[in-house]
Design an enzyme around this catalytic site. Structure first.
Site, PDB file in Angstrom:
ATOM      1  N   GLU A   1      46.201  40.133  40.418  1.00 65.29           N
ATOM      2  CA  GLU A   1      46.869  40.875  41.491  1.00 65.29           C
ATOM      3  C   GLU A   1      45.801  41.179  42.532  1.00 65.29           C
ATOM      4  O   GLU A   1      45.030  42.132  42.398  1.00 65.29           O
ATOM      5  CB  GLU A   1      47.492  42.170  40.961  1.00 65.29           C
TER       6      GLU A   1
ATOM      7  N   CYS B   1      47.629  47.647  48.118  1.00 65.57           N
ATOM      8  CA  CYS B   1      47.686  46.202  48.327  1.00 65.57           C
ATOM      9  C   CYS B   1      48.945  45.825  49.096  1.00 65.57           C
ATOM     10  O   CYS B   1      48.999  44.762  49.721  1.00 65.57           O
ATOM     11  CB  CYS B   1      47.613  45.457  47.002  1.00 65.57           C
TER      12      CYS B   1
END
Length: 506
Positions: free
Chosen positions: A262, A296
């Protein structure tokens, strides 16, 4: 009594000062490092990481525990995660406040992160009774073919500072019900959050007879490299920058392990001329300013159709001017600090670079005077993304780049042009535009939303992105499969031995 002392007491007397919890085999013998309060720039506590001998002992113990844990029935494994969820619910307030204290999220976001942990525990408990495979039609008479899933082994979970506890839970809850054991390396920026969560996990393990399923090791890049190189760990889940993610993927891939990545996001919102501008303004403001731009999924690029651009930008500048910045635990504050002084310096460098590349500063752009790591939420406008190279990079700060476009297709092309592919959104009242954005010719991101921002995913759907974001998927949907190994089985219950594809071998 300090905030940290009060939090420790509310969490059942966690001893942060000694770094207890550095490993399961005792206080760390490795390098010492400090946990900093980003609101004041002062040290909260000093902890000591694991040395190589302690790390090896921890991995050996996790491997040994896996041998028995994998044979515990799934619903029984779910009882551990159920108890963990109950303890998280009981301690939600102090744990959420600790996230705010150590990482800098505003109070509601800190509490929201703990709620994510609770939610994924509930999801995983249900999953513990649904780890099912398939029955497949065999071409051979009197044969039964099936697909089943088995536990994988020790899962290494390396988490980032911006979600210091939730991302561990996304991985650990699913891995545990799948029959795996878990070794957690948290960010050096947030060791206290990890120690507090692990203390609750230890309690849950003891109360359910599940000791040794969850382990914690504190440390920096060296510890991360040990995990990536370790053949005893078949799966490494890594959350962090694309640059470090490439190195992790290379190390894990070299030993033919699995890497769940990720990585970076460079997320865009598209606003078309038929959009509800009030809705769009609110989504953009939270997406770009929430967590001080340190998600993010933070909104970093905005593509607006030219006809509505002046009105929307005026509303955004006004909204930015009303954002209350300060102590994240204070009432009414909407934006806390960046995580470190280095992050502030990077913010200043990027703003200066964007302006040197021709971007116009609409608001913000400076650090705030005084203690702590505070900056102004910033909007920069440029003629085109192609003329602003800095906009192709992810900066963990509240910086929003704005570009005017003529059409949806122009905006989609620009959205897809960057290397990252995590989250994206379009604001429109047109069914055709929305469906086009969600179609194969639309957004290339792992997350694509309509009339909702880029930030704030739910645990029910698998989370992750494409391209430089790494391709990993965590949390809901069928993401559990990455923590298991697939096995295809065929049973011949007849008296003959027919071969597949009509092969005859006599």
């Amino acid at each position: 009594m300090s905030r940290l002392e009060a939090t420790a007491q509310a969490l059942g007397g966690v001893d942060f000062s000694r770094g207890v919890g550095a490993t399961e085999v005792g206080v760390g013998h490795g390098p010492a490092f400090a946990s900093e309060d980003p609101t004041t720039g002062t040290t909260l506590a000093e902890v000591r990481g694991a040395d190589r001998a302690q790390y090896d002992a921890l991995l050996d113990a996790a491997q040994t525990r896996f041998q028995s844990w994998r044979m515990v029935p799934g619903p029984r494994r779910g009882e551990l995660v159920r108890r963990l969820g109950e303890l998280l619910r009981e301690h939600k307030e102090p744990l959420g406040e600790l996230v705010s204290l150590e990482m800098g999220k505003i109070r509601s976001e800190g509490l929201g992160e703990v709620q994510e942990m609770i939610d994924i525990c509930e999801f995983a408990v249900g999953l513990s009774r649904q780890l099912h495979g398939l029955t497949i039609a065999s071409e051979r008479p009197r044969h039964r073919m099936m697909e089943q899933w088995h536990p994988l082994g020790v899962v290494g979970v390396v988490t980032a500072f911006n979600f210091p506890v939730a991302v561990w839970a996304w991985n650990a809850a699913l891995a545990a019900v799948c029959g795996d054991t878990v070794v957690w390396k948290p960010s050096p920026h947030a060791p206290l959050c990890a120690i507090a969560v692990h203390a609750l996990a230890v309690r849950a393990m003891r109360e359910t007879g599940s000791e040794g399923v969850f382990s914690l090791a504190l440390g920096g890049h060296e510890l991360g490299a040990w995990i990536a190189d370790d053949r005893r760990i078949p799966l490494v889940s890594f959350t962090g920058s694309t640059a470090i993610g490439r190195a992790v993927a290379s190390k894990v891939g070299h030993r033919l392990g699995r890497a769940l990545l990720e990585l970076g996001g460079n997320n865009a919102i598209i606003v078309l001329d038929d959009a509800d501008l009030e809705l769009a303004k609110r989504a953009i403001a939270f997406g770009a300013v929430g967590t001080a731009g340190q998600r993010c999924t933070t909104t970093r690029r905005l593509f607006v159709q030219k006809g509505i651009a002046p009105r929307l930008l005026a509303q955004l500048v006004a909204a930015y001017g009303s954002v209350s910045i300060g102590d994240p635990l204070a009432p009414g504050v909407l934006m806390g600090p960046l995580v470190s002084e280095a992050a502030v310096r990077r913010f200043e460098e990027v703003v200066a670079e964007a302006r040197s590349q021709g971007a116009e500063l609409l608001c913000g752009g400076s650090r705030l005077e005084g203690s702590g790591h505070f900056v102004q939420p910033t909007i920069l406008r440029a003629r085109s993304q192609a003329e602003l190279p800095i906009a192709w990079e992810e900066t963990f700060a509240p910086i929003l780049y704005v570009f005017e476009v003529d059409s949806l297709q122009e905006a989609v092309d620009a959205n897809n042009a960057v290397p990252q592919g995590l989250s994206s959104a379009v604001f429109t009242d047109s069914v055709r535009a929305a469906e086009r954005f969600l179609s194969p010719m639309g957004s290339d991101c792992g997350i694509a939303n309509v009339n909702i921002g880029t930030s704030g995913a739910e645990i029910g759907g698998a989370f992750g992105g494409e391209k430089d974001t790494g391709g990993g998927r965590e949390s809901g949907s069928d993401a559990w499969k990455v923590y298991m190994r697939r096995q295809t089985c065929t049973v011949n219950w007849g008296d003959d031995l027919p071969l597949a594809q009509g092969v005859v071998f006599v």
